[in-house]
Design a protein around this motif. Structure first.
Motif, PDB file in Angstrom:
ATOM      1  N   ASP A  36       2.076  25.088 -32.293  1.00 28.04           N
ATOM      2  CA  ASP A  36       3.343  25.496 -31.936  1.00 28.04           C
ATOM      3  C   ASP A  36       3.403  27.202 -32.066  1.00 28.04           C
ATOM      4  OD1 ASP A  36       6.347  25.952 -30.574  1.00 28.04           O
ATOM      5  OD2 ASP A  36       7.014  24.128 -31.666  1.00 28.04           O
ATOM      6  N   PHE A  37       4.053  27.784 -31.367  1.00 31.88           N
ATOM      7  CA  PHE A  37       4.686  29.373 -32.563  1.00 31.88           C
ATOM      8  C   PHE A  37       5.637  29.561 -33.295  1.00 31.88           C
ATOM      9  CE2 PHE A  37       4.258  28.860 -27.333  1.00 31.88           C
ATOM     10  CZ  PHE A  37       2.051  30.052 -27.694  1.00 31.88           C
ATOM     11  N   LEU A  38       4.963  30.536 -34.303  1.00 32.13           N
ATOM     12  CA  LEU A  38       6.302  31.126 -34.915  1.00 32.13           C
ATOM     13  C   LEU A  38       6.814  32.714 -34.569  1.00 32.13           C
ATOM     14  CD1 LEU A  38       7.201  29.987 -38.160  1.00 32.13           C
ATOM     15  CD2 LEU A  38       5.307  31.345 -39.156  1.00 32.13           C
ATOM     16  N   ILE A  39       8.291  32.696 -34.329  1.00 34.74           N
ATOM     17  CA  ILE A  39       8.698  34.077 -33.672  1.00 34.74           C
ATOM     18  C   ILE A  39       9.166  34.715 -35.066  1.00 34.74           C
ATOM     19  CG2 ILE A  39      10.013  34.786 -31.700  1.00 34.74           C
ATOM     20  CD1 ILE A  39       9.035  32.808 -29.979  1.00 34.74           C
ATOM     21  N   ASP A  40       9.208  35.764 -35.285  1.00 33.95           N
ATOM     22  CA  ASP A  40       9.429  36.853 -35.574  1.00 33.95           C
ATOM     23  C   ASP A  40       9.901  38.044 -34.833  1.00 33.95           C
ATOM     24  OD1 ASP A  40      11.414  37.910 -37.910  1.00 33.95           O
ATOM     25  OD2 ASP A  40       9.193  38.413 -39.368  1.00 33.95           O
ATOM     26  N   ASN A  41      11.223  38.557 -34.761  1.00 37.26           N
ATOM     27  CA  ASN A  41      11.289  39.285 -33.395  1.00 37.26           C
ATOM     28  C   ASN A  41      10.069  39.325 -32.947  1.00 37.26           C
ATOM     29  OD1 ASN A  41      13.129  41.471 -32.366  1.00 37.26           O
ATOM     30  ND2 ASN A  41      13.061  42.472 -34.827  1.00 37.26           N
ATOM     31  N   THR A  42       9.877  40.638 -32.531  1.00 36.38           N
ATOM     32  CA  THR A  42       8.724  41.366 -32.001  1.00 36.38           C
ATOM     33  C   THR A  42       6.898  40.501 -32.536  1.00 36.38           C
ATOM     34  OG1 THR A  42       7.780  43.480 -32.969  1.00 36.38           O
ATOM     35  CG2 THR A  42       9.089  42.749 -30.945  1.00 36.38           C
ATOM     36  N   ASP A  77      19.150  36.843 -35.280  1.00 35.73           N
ATOM     37  CA  ASP A  77      19.144  36.588 -33.885  1.00 35.73           C
ATOM     38  C   ASP A  77      17.666  36.556 -33.130  1.00 35.73           C
ATOM     39  OD1 ASP A  77      19.321  39.270 -34.054  1.00 35.73           O
ATOM     40  OD2 ASP A  77      20.326  39.452 -32.237  1.00 35.73           O
ATOM     41  N   LYS A  78      16.642  36.982 -33.511  1.00 34.27           N
ATOM     42  CA  LYS A  78      15.480  37.183 -32.573  1.00 34.27           C
ATOM     43  C   LYS A  78      14.214  36.513 -33.511  1.00 34.27           C
ATOM     44  CE  LYS A  78      16.558  41.527 -30.295  1.00 34.27           C
ATOM     45  NZ  LYS A  78      16.350  43.089 -30.432  1.00 34.27           N
ATOM     46  N   ARG A  79      14.730  35.432 -34.401  1.00 37.61           N
ATOM     47  CA  ARG A  79      13.860  35.092 -34.903  1.00 37.61           C
ATOM     48  C   ARG A  79      14.491  33.225 -34.795  1.00 37.61           C
ATOM     49  NH1 ARG A  79      15.485  36.769 -41.229  1.00 37.61           N
ATOM     50  NH2 ARG A  79      14.401  38.349 -39.734  1.00 37.61           N
ATOM     51  N   HIS A  80      13.119  32.539 -35.079  1.00 43.23           N
ATOM     52  CA  HIS A  80      13.443  31.435 -34.425  1.00 43.23           C
ATOM     53  C   HIS A  80      12.778  30.067 -36.009  1.00 43.23           C
ATOM     54  CE1 HIS A  80      12.672  31.648 -30.017  1.00 43.23           C
ATOM     55  NE2 HIS A  80      14.148  31.690 -30.151  1.00 43.23           N
ATOM     56  N   VAL A  81      13.809  28.802 -36.213  1.00 42.99           N
ATOM     57  CA  VAL A  81      13.508  28.009 -37.276  1.00 42.99           C
ATOM     58  C   VAL A  81      12.195  26.991 -36.399  1.00 42.99           C
ATOM     59  CG1 VAL A  81      13.403  26.606 -38.851  1.00 42.99           C
ATOM     60  CG2 VAL A  81      15.311  28.720 -38.066  1.00 42.99           C
ATOM     61  N   THR A  82      11.103  27.098 -36.886  1.00 46.81           N
ATOM     62  CA  THR A  82       9.900  26.103 -36.009  1.00 46.81           C
ATOM     63  C   THR A  82      10.421  24.787 -37.232  1.00 46.81           C
ATOM     64  OG1 THR A  82       8.839  27.680 -35.693  1.00 46.81           O
ATOM     65  CG2 THR A  82       7.846  25.870 -36.107  1.00 46.81           C
ATOM     66  N   PHE A 106       8.461  21.490 -32.901  1.00 43.42           N
ATOM     67  CA  PHE A 106       9.875  22.624 -31.527  1.00 43.42           C
ATOM     68  C   PHE A 106      10.761  23.896 -32.151  1.00 43.42           C
ATOM     69  CE2 PHE A 106      12.837  19.350 -33.927  1.00 43.42           C
ATOM     70  CZ  PHE A 106      14.075  20.067 -33.562  1.00 43.42           C
ATOM     71  N   ARG A 107      10.359  24.236 -31.814  1.00 41.24           N
ATOM     72  CA  ARG A 107      11.217  25.606 -32.180  1.00 41.24           C
ATOM     73  C   ARG A 107      12.843  25.500 -31.890  1.00 41.24           C
ATOM     74  NH1 ARG A 107      10.582  29.734 -29.303  1.00 41.24           N
ATOM     75  NH2 ARG A 107       8.616  29.012 -27.800  1.00 41.24           N
ATOM     76  N   ILE A 108      14.028  26.153 -32.974  1.00 36.02           N
ATOM     77  CA  ILE A 108      15.389  26.581 -32.522  1.00 36.02           C
ATOM     78  C   ILE A 108      15.672  28.465 -32.996  1.00 36.02           C
ATOM     79  CG2 ILE A 108      15.838  25.542 -34.108  1.00 36.02           C
ATOM     80  CD1 ILE A 108      18.239  24.366 -32.802  1.00 36.02           C
TER      81      ILE A 108
END
Length: 402
Positions: free
Chosen positions: A217-223, A290-295, A270-272
């Motif tokens: 899965d992806f880990l998203i932290d802003n950009t 707000d631009k960060r996801h919890v995996t 899964f991401r949220i």
């Protein structure tokens, strides 16, 4: 004489097999079907069941968004299904791609659930088993045998656009914008890019180590975009694409940025979005939450957990707290959590563990200590008790989505 003797034995066995009574347990053959369920009552919607062929197994199922001119966004949702015919090793494996559309109709009298019907848009045999499926910029992506194909839906038919050869067995595909993350069952992960204007599918970067991947899965932290991998050794590994780094050989190799041993097999991610409804305006360090996801991940042992990217200052404080708690508090059965969380591998690797992931179970034990012990630990770290408690409460607030 020996050949004739052996033949007579076979004939005797066949004659005995023909004398089976009604209580003889015959072998069972699994039969699969597709049904549509109501999301409200979880009941099967009538007249939506479709039976698959004998020996046909479902290998992947996903809701995909494909190009469609009849909507404002230019995309339309379909249910994509990949199957495989499981015969013996003497028969070449084949599969089918199914595309379904959920349509609204006038419900039958007394049956409100019949307002939805499932319509088959596409169903054709392919040259190999369909092991994984996803979508990218309005195109369908499927792993067919040892190739990955890009398809375009035109007049209820899939037209091949591009393809690329793969390693051993692709069991999961994920996409974000024009990038496709590929999980191989033995050859770790591969990052692909699809260029729509040139209709080409090219290799961007890959992991050179042989890893038996369970889930990705992806880990998203802003950009910042990272790639999470769980393997057979019960580890979680974080990769990043950094072409400017010397270790990446010009971007050909994915850089390992973090790893931790979990002790359980992870088979699902899964991401949220982070929960930002309760963030107070004066908390400036949570401005980009707000631009960060919890995996979130789930394990085969029935456990659930999450991974959250944190700012550098928060990571440094919690890292010092973790290192101090390893020797400050007694542990279960005298086991060392620092040694347990190290990356485990059955083969010798050329490289050291990266770590860079805080052990949340260990850090949260700080809340169970007395006020005197909290103050003493905070002084050794060079910070205040309130700052540590605030960091832990912020992480708890951002991840409390359920």
């Amino acid at each position: 004489m020996a050949w004739v003797y052996s033949s007579s034995i076979i004939l005797q066995e066949l004659s005995v097999e023909n004398e089976k009574d009604e209580r003889f347990p015959y072998p069972l053959c699994e039969k699969f079907s597709i049904s549509l369920f109501s999301p409200v009552s979880w009941e099967i919607i009538p007249n939506t069941k479709m039976d698959l062929d004998d020996w046909e197994h479902v290998t992947c199922l996903k809701n995909v968004s494909l190009a469609y001119e009849g909507t404002r966004s230019g995309l339309k949702g379909y249910i994509s299904l990949g199957t495989n015919y499981n015969y013996s090793e003497d028969i070449t494996s084949r599969g089918r791609i199914w595309l379904f559309d959920i349509i609204d109709v006038v419900p039958e009298p007394g049956q409100p659930l019949t307002k939805n019907r499932i319509k088959m848009v596409y169903n054709k045999d392919q040259k190999g088993p369909i092991t994984a499926i996803t979508h990218v910029v309005g195109f369908l992506v499927s792993a067919v045998g040892q190739k990955i194909y890009i398809w375009q839906l035109k007049d209820n038919d899939l037209v091949g656009v591009a393809f690329i050869d793969t390693q051993v067995y692709i069991h999961q595909l994920l996409s974000v914008k024009s990038l496709i993350l590929v999980a191989d069952v033995y050859k770790s992960i591969v990052l692909l890019r699809f260029q729509e204007e040139y209709r080409t599918l090219s290799l961007v970067s890959r992991d050179f180590r042989a890893t038996e991947v369970y889930a990705i899965d992806f880990l998203i932290d802003n950009t910042t975009l990272g790639f999470l991998v769980s393997d057979r050794e019960k580890n979680i590994i974080l990769y990043m694409y950094q072409p400017k780094s010397l270790e990446s050989f010009g971007g050909q190799k994915l850089i390992r940025k973090a790893d931790i041993h979990l002790g359980q097999h992870i088979n699902s991610f899964f991401r949220i979005n982070c929960r930002t409804t309760d963030i107070e305006p004066e908390k400036k360090h949570l401005a980009g939450a707000d631009k960060r996801h919890v995996t979130v991940f789930a394990t085969l042992d029935g456990a659930m957990g999450n991974l959250l990217p944190v700012p550098e200052k928060t990571y440094r404080r919690l890292l010092m707290l973790q290192n101090l708690l390893v020797t400050y508090i007694p542990h279960i059965a005298g086991l060392n959590p620092k040694g347990f969380r190290l990356y485990h591998s059955s083969t010798r690797l050329l490289g050291n563990p990266v770590r860079s992931i805080i052990d949340g179970e260990l850090v949260w034990l700080y809340l169970t200590l007395s006020a005197t012990e909290r103050t003493e630990i905070a002084k050794k770290i060079g910070t205040k008790v309130n700052e540590l408690l605030e960091d832990l409460m912020d992480i708890e607030m951002l991840t409390s989505n359920f």
